[in-house]
Design a protein around this motif. Structure first.
Motif, short mmCIF file in Angstrom:
data_model
loop_
_atom_site.label_atom_id
_atom_site.label_comp_id
_atom_site.label_asym_id
_atom_site.label_seq_id
_atom_site.Cartn_x
_atom_site.Cartn_y
_atom_site.Cartn_z
N GLN A 282 -9.67 28.13 12.40
CA GLN A 282 -9.40 29.40 13.06
C GLN A 282 -7.98 29.92 12.79
N ALA A 283 -7.00 29.05 12.78
CA ALA A 283 -5.63 29.49 12.51
C ALA A 283 -5.51 30.06 11.10
N HIS A 284 -6.21 29.45 10.13
CA HIS A 284 -6.21 29.98 8.76
C HIS A 284 -6.85 31.37 8.73
N ALA A 285 -7.99 31.50 9.42
CA ALA A 285 -8.70 32.78 9.45
C ALA A 285 -7.85 33.86 10.10
N GLY B 259 -4.65 34.02 10.19
CA GLY B 259 -3.61 34.36 9.24
C GLY B 259 -4.08 35.37 8.20
N ILE B 260 -5.33 35.21 7.77
CA ILE B 260 -5.91 36.15 6.80
C ILE B 260 -6.07 37.53 7.44
N TRP B 261 -6.61 37.56 8.66
CA TRP B 261 -6.76 38.84 9.35
C TRP B 261 -5.39 39.50 9.59
N ASN B 262 -4.41 38.70 9.95
CA ASN B 262 -3.07 39.26 10.20
C ASN B 262 -2.47 39.87 8.95
N ALA B 263 -2.84 39.36 7.78
CA ALA B 263 -2.31 39.91 6.53
C ALA B 263 -2.82 41.32 6.25
N ILE B 264 -3.96 41.69 6.85
CA ILE B 264 -4.52 43.03 6.61
C ILE B 264 -4.58 43.87 7.89
N ILE B 265 -4.03 43.36 8.98
CA ILE B 265 -4.14 44.04 10.27
C ILE B 265 -3.61 45.47 10.23
N THR B 266 -2.62 45.75 9.40
CA THR B 266 -2.09 47.11 9.34
C THR B 266 -3.10 48.11 8.76
N HIS B 267 -4.17 47.60 8.15
CA HIS B 267 -5.21 48.45 7.59
C HIS B 267 -6.46 48.48 8.47
N LEU B 268 -6.36 47.90 9.66
CA LEU B 268 -7.50 47.86 10.58
C LEU B 268 -7.21 48.69 11.83
N ALA B 269 -8.29 49.15 12.47
CA ALA B 269 -8.16 49.96 13.69
C ALA B 269 -7.76 49.10 14.89
N GLY B 270 -7.89 47.81 14.78
CA GLY B 270 -7.56 46.88 15.86
C GLY B 270 -7.96 45.47 15.44
N MET B 271 -7.81 44.54 16.35
CA MET B 271 -8.21 43.17 16.04
C MET B 271 -9.73 43.09 15.90
N PRO B 272 -10.20 42.36 14.92
CA PRO B 272 -11.64 42.17 14.76
C PRO B 272 -12.22 41.42 15.97
N GLU B 273 -13.51 41.58 16.19
CA GLU B 273 -14.20 40.90 17.28
C GLU B 273 -15.19 39.91 16.69
N SER B 274 -15.22 38.70 17.28
CA SER B 274 -16.09 37.64 16.77
C SER B 274 -17.09 37.16 17.81
#
Length: 92
Positions: free
Chosen positions: A62-65, A67-82
Motif C-alpha cells: 500500500q505504501a508503494h501504491a 507513492g505512485i498515486w502521489n506522483a500524479i496527484i496534481t493531475h487528479l481531481a482528488g484522492m482516488p477511492e478504493s
C-alpha cells in the motif's frame, strides 16, 4: 488472491498517460502484485484493478501504491477511492 479496485478522475489525462511507462516500472516493483490493469475514458474517469497474492501483500504494498498515486496527484481531481475484495478468481 486479494483485489483492490481504485477509481480516479484525472484533470489532465494526457499528463497521466505521459507518465505511464515510469508508473508501470514502479508497479512491477511492488512485492506481491500478480497483475494490475487500468482503463480510463477520454474525459479522465478511470479505474485500476490491482490483484495481489494475498491481503498481507496488498497491505505491505500500500505504501508503494500511495507513492505512485502521489506522483500524479496534481493531475487528479482528488484522492482516488478504493474498494478491497478478499475473494476472487482469475477467469481468463
Amino acid at each position: 488472491m486479494y483485489t483492490r479496485v481504485t477509481t480516479f478522475e484525472a484533470t489532465d489525462i494526457a499528463a497521466v498517460e505521459a507518465q505511464l511507462d515510469g508508473i508501470s516500472e514502479k508497479i512491477a516493483a511492488i512485492p506481491g502484485v500478480i497483475r494490475m490493469q487500468a482503463a480510463w475514458t477520454g474525459e479522465g474517469k478511470g479505474i485500476v484493478m490491482a490483484i495481489y497474492e494475498s491481503q498481507e501483500a496488498a497491505t505491505a504494498g500500500q505504501a508503494h501504491a500511495l507513492g505512485i498515486w502521489n506522483a500524479i496527484i496534481t493531475h487528479l481531481a482528488g484522492m482516488p477511492e478504493s474498494v478491497e475484495y478478499e475473494r476472487g478468481r482469475m477467469m481468463v
